[in-house]
Enzyme design. Structure first.
Site, short mmCIF file in Angstrom:
data_model
loop_
_atom_site.label_atom_id
_atom_site.label_comp_id
_atom_site.label_asym_id
_atom_site.label_seq_id
_atom_site.Cartn_x
_atom_site.Cartn_y
_atom_site.Cartn_z
N ASN A 18 0.86 -1.18 0.00
CA ASN A 18 0.00 0.00 0.00
C ASN A 18 0.90 1.24 0.00
O ASN A 18 1.51 1.56 1.01
CB ASN A 18 -0.89 -0.03 1.26
CG ASN A 18 -1.67 1.25 1.45
OD1 ASN A 18 -1.82 2.05 0.52
ND2 ASN A 18 -2.18 1.47 2.65
N LYS A 20 0.02 4.26 -0.22
CA LYS A 20 -0.65 5.45 0.34
C LYS A 20 -0.45 6.65 -0.61
O LYS A 20 -0.42 6.46 -1.82
CB LYS A 20 -0.13 5.75 1.75
CG LYS A 20 -0.10 4.52 2.65
CD LYS A 20 0.10 4.86 4.08
CE LYS A 20 0.29 3.58 4.87
NZ LYS A 20 0.15 3.77 6.29
N HIS A 103 -9.44 1.31 5.23
CA HIS A 103 -8.14 1.47 5.89
C HIS A 103 -8.33 2.40 7.09
O HIS A 103 -9.14 3.33 7.03
CB HIS A 103 -7.13 2.05 4.89
CG HIS A 103 -5.71 2.00 5.40
ND1 HIS A 103 -5.24 2.90 6.32
CD2 HIS A 103 -4.70 1.13 5.15
CE1 HIS A 103 -3.97 2.60 6.60
NE2 HIS A 103 -3.62 1.53 5.91
N GLU A 105 -6.73 4.82 8.08
CA GLU A 105 -6.55 6.25 7.76
C GLU A 105 -7.83 6.83 7.16
O GLU A 105 -8.14 8.00 7.36
CB GLU A 105 -5.34 6.42 6.82
CG GLU A 105 -4.03 6.22 7.58
CD GLU A 105 -2.89 5.66 6.78
OE1 GLU A 105 -2.93 5.68 5.54
OE2 GLU A 105 -1.91 5.18 7.41
N GLU A 172 -5.17 -4.97 10.87
CA GLU A 172 -4.13 -3.96 11.05
C GLU A 172 -4.38 -3.21 12.37
O GLU A 172 -5.17 -2.26 12.39
CB GLU A 172 -4.16 -2.96 9.90
CG GLU A 172 -3.95 -3.58 8.54
CD GLU A 172 -3.39 -2.57 7.56
OE1 GLU A 172 -2.27 -2.77 7.10
OE2 GLU A 172 -4.07 -1.57 7.29
N GLY A 178 2.62 2.27 10.67
CA GLY A 178 3.54 3.39 10.47
C GLY A 178 4.27 3.83 11.73
O GLY A 178 4.88 4.89 11.75
N SER A 213 3.61 -2.16 10.26
CA SER A 213 5.08 -2.13 10.36
C SER A 213 5.73 -3.47 10.01
O SER A 213 6.69 -3.89 10.65
CB SER A 213 5.52 -1.67 11.75
OG SER A 213 5.07 -0.36 11.99
C1 PEP Z 1 -0.64 0.14 5.93
O1 PEP Z 1 -0.57 1.20 5.33
O2 PEP Z 1 -1.63 -0.57 5.75
C2 PEP Z 1 0.46 -0.27 6.81
C3 PEP Z 1 0.38 -1.42 7.42
O3 PEP Z 1 1.54 0.60 6.92
P1 PEP Z 1 2.99 0.28 7.57
O4 PEP Z 1 3.45 -1.05 7.00
O5 PEP Z 1 3.85 1.41 7.16
O6 PEP Z 1 2.79 0.17 9.05
#
Ligand code: PEP
Length: 257
Positions: A18, A20, A103, A105, A172, A178, A213
């Site tokens: 992803n 983003k 997501h 976000e 998640e 992040g 992460s």
């Molecule tokens: C994500 O954007 O879904 C995500 C898991 O980001 P990151 O791997 O940077 O934590």
């Protein structure tokens, strides 16, 4: 067949990147060039979700590498006066197979809630897209013992889903996205078991990815957790090298190495 603890999966894991709101055309072209001759391994499916502006330019390049294309969001109407929106059929037209929905976000920054998410799911299915439905708890919710209740509420969007609808779920934990923090293998195993149970109760038997992460250094340990069938990767998917290391770690786990 991959066997992890009491959970057995016959499905190919999915490693999805992803991007983003990252990625200019020259960076995307560099990413593909950096992939060189690396082909995605047979044991895993690989997908990339760049911003909308890169869907068309990347579509054919990724197809040649055996990498699937996905988008990060979609609107639920098929077409019309919805300035700034992209429809599911437009995503199909750009070569997408997947679309990320809900997501954290989008839930937290854009205020997306179950009613809207349900409409987007239905629209994605009717256009032939496979949604990757994101769910996950905030830190305070985990600390208050609310994780399962939160996930159950988020999964309630699947109550009216058509039988056999193509679906992937991504767990998640919001506190791990992040931040550099990852859920422990025990937390991942326990939570994935709950999600699979809940999905079975709702009549779905689908892949559940872990996200938060994921990096080359922790991918093998996370991918080996029972009930984990791939990863949704943010930051570490922006460089071809780290993304492909995660893909390889997942392939090794799937091959039982
Ligand atoms: C994500 O954007 O879904 C995500 C898991 O980001 P990151 O791997 O940077 O934590």
């Amino acid at each position: 067949m991959r066997q992890s603890g009491s959970y057995t999966s016959r499905r190919r894991p999915l490693i999805a990147g992803n991007w983003k709101m990252h990625g200019m055309l020259d960076e995307a072209q560099q990413f593909v060039a950096d992939l060189g001759n690396i082909a995605s391994p047979d044991q895993v499916e690989v997908a990339l979700m760049p911003p909308y502006t890169l869907l068309h330019p990347l579509s054919e390049l990724l197809r040649q590498k055996g990498i699937q294309l996905g988008a990060q969001n979609v609107y639920y109407e098929p077409k019309g006066a919805f300035t700034g929106s992209i429809s599911p059929l437009m995503l199909r037209d750009a070569g997408c197979r997947y679309v990320i929905l809900a997501h954290s976000e989008r839930r937290d920054i854009m205020g997306e809630a179950n009613e809207l998410i349900g409409k987007k799911l239905a629209a994605a299915w009717s256009a032939g897209l496979e949604p990757i439905l994101c769910i996950g708890e905030h830190l305070e919710e985990r600390q208050d013992g609310e994780t399962n209740a939160v996930l159950r509420r988020q999964l309630a969007v699947l109550e009216d889903a058509p039988e056999g609808a193509a679906l992937t779920v991504a767990y998640e934990p919001v506190w791990a996205i992040g931040t550099g923090l990852t859920a422990s293998p025990e937390q991942v195993t326990e939570t994935h078991a709950f999600i699979h149970e809940e999905l079975t109760r709702l009549g779905h038997d689908c892949r559940v990815l872990y996200g938060g992460s994921v990096k080359p250094e922790n991918a093998a340990e996370l991918m080996a957790c029972p009930g984990v069938e791939g990863a949704l990767v943010g930051g570490a998917s922006l460089q071809a090298d780290s993304f492909m290391k995660i893909v390889q770690a997942a392939a090794d786990v799937a091959a039982g190495e």
